[in-house]
Scaffold this motif. Structure first.
Motif, PDB file in Angstrom:
ATOM      1  N   GLU A  26     -14.204   4.164   6.721  1.00  0.00           N
ATOM      2  CA  GLU A  26     -14.486   3.375   5.499  1.00  0.00           C
ATOM      3  C   GLU A  26     -13.880   4.045   4.252  1.00  0.00           C
ATOM      4  O   GLU A  26     -14.525   4.138   3.207  1.00  0.00           O
ATOM      5  N   TYR A  35     -11.295   4.443   0.965  1.00  0.00           N
ATOM      6  CA  TYR A  35     -11.097   3.538  -0.178  1.00  0.00           C
ATOM      7  C   TYR A  35      -9.953   2.555   0.115  1.00  0.00           C
ATOM      8  O   TYR A  35      -8.868   2.953   0.552  1.00  0.00           O
ATOM      9  N   CYS A  36     -10.223   1.273  -0.173  1.00  0.00           N
ATOM     10  CA  CYS A  36      -9.261   0.204   0.195  1.00  0.00           C
ATOM     11  C   CYS A  36      -7.856   0.450  -0.365  1.00  0.00           C
ATOM     12  O   CYS A  36      -6.867   0.201   0.320  1.00  0.00           O
ATOM     13  N   VAL A  37      -7.749   0.944  -1.602  1.00  0.00           N
ATOM     14  CA  VAL A  37      -6.417   1.106  -2.212  1.00  0.00           C
ATOM     15  C   VAL A  37      -5.615   2.160  -1.436  1.00  0.00           C
ATOM     16  O   VAL A  37      -4.401   2.017  -1.250  1.00  0.00           O
ATOM     17  N   ILE A  55      -5.941   2.720   1.767  1.00  0.00           N
ATOM     18  CA  ILE A  55      -5.554   2.027   3.003  1.00  0.00           C
ATOM     19  C   ILE A  55      -4.364   1.112   2.719  1.00  0.00           C
ATOM     20  O   ILE A  55      -3.377   1.083   3.467  1.00  0.00           O
ATOM     21  N   LEU A  56      -4.432   0.376   1.601  1.00  0.00           N
ATOM     22  CA  LEU A  56      -3.333  -0.541   1.237  1.00  0.00           C
ATOM     23  C   LEU A  56      -2.019   0.219   1.041  1.00  0.00           C
ATOM     24  O   LEU A  56      -0.954  -0.251   1.422  1.00  0.00           O
ATOM     25  N   THR A  57      -2.110   1.411   0.457  1.00  0.00           N
ATOM     26  CA  THR A  57      -0.896   2.216   0.239  1.00  0.00           C
ATOM     27  C   THR A  57      -0.258   2.577   1.581  1.00  0.00           C
ATOM     28  O   THR A  57       0.967   2.502   1.738  1.00  0.00           O
ATOM     29  N   ILE A  61      -0.654   0.851   4.403  1.00  0.00           N
ATOM     30  CA  ILE A  61      -0.141  -0.392   5.005  1.00  0.00           C
ATOM     31  C   ILE A  61       1.222  -0.735   4.402  1.00  0.00           C
ATOM     32  O   ILE A  61       2.166  -1.101   5.118  1.00  0.00           O
ATOM     33  N   ALA A  62       1.367  -0.560   3.094  1.00  0.00           N
ATOM     34  CA  ALA A  62       2.661  -0.833   2.437  1.00  0.00           C
ATOM     35  C   ALA A  62       3.733   0.114   2.985  1.00  0.00           C
ATOM     36  O   ALA A  62       4.889  -0.292   3.217  1.00  0.00           O
TER      37      ALA A  62
END
Lengths: 86, 86, 86, 86
Positions: free
Chosen positions: C28, C30-32, C34-36, C38-39
């Motif tokens: 769990e 931090y989403c940002v 995780i997004l980094t 994924i990018a």
């Protein structure tokens, strides 16, 4: 060249769409509607890019390949392609 | 709204760039140079999209969240976002 | 083929990155962050795509052009390219 | 969290697809077929990104907006978004 005429008329249409988005902003239209138009213009510009890429591959790239001078041309092609892709 | 003025002036600049690409095609300029300009216009349009997205998130989305009505607005936001992403 | 070895090792690395993102989700994180990640994986996969495209252009496309059978091959290339571009 | 389970299972599927592409390369399969798989994986990863973005907007962003601390969070969101868009 015929294909140039098609590309130029696509660009004229995109130009008009962009003026349309300016008008939507002046009229303070809903952001999601504006975003939908921006996405449509972006796809239209991408399509023009693919058509120019096709024209280039059939033209200059093919010629370079026939003259065994493709190394540089293909590297150049990949470089410009990565400007479209993240 | 000030941020609209900025967005409209960005769009006017993009409009000019597109006319420039039309001229390059009329002059039968080298395809890779044209592709480079098309990629630049595409990035500029994408940037306008992100700025509108930011404005929308600060405006309508924030308001909807404060009024506990965000479900629909956020779903709408993701839907328009997927029009930009493949 | 050497270039295949390079491509396969890039894919192995991407595989590891994807397992890393799964771990971040299990923890769990931090989403940002995780997004980094994924990018980053998305850019790495795009890069593999461009390298395969380059290999294809130097291989099958060049051969087809030399045998004057490029029409279909180039159309096929543009079609697969538009699966990467919106 | 349920939505994490869905995201993790999507990532496991992508992991399998990437191993599949490695196998295609080892078997020297036709480049266009490989490119089609790469484009599919790229779209699947993009979809996971949008789902994480949605989760983040409903979670952290909403909370920050309710506490009137959204400025920094929204700027952060746009910054990570531009890592997906060219």
């Amino acid at each position: 060249m015929d294909c140039n005429k098609d590309l130029i008329s696509r660009l004229k249409k995109i130009e008009g769409q962009i003026r349309g988005i300016q008008k939507m902003m002046e009229d303070e239209r809903y952001c999601v509607d504006i975003l939908t138009q921006i996405a449509a213009v972006r796809s239209a510009i991408t399509k023009v890019g693919i058509l120019v890429l096709e024209k280039h591959t059939k033209g200059c790239i093919s010629e370079a390949i026939k003259n065994d001078e493709q190394e540089e041309k293909i590297a150049e092609l990949m470089q410009v392609l990565s400007k479209f892709l993240k």
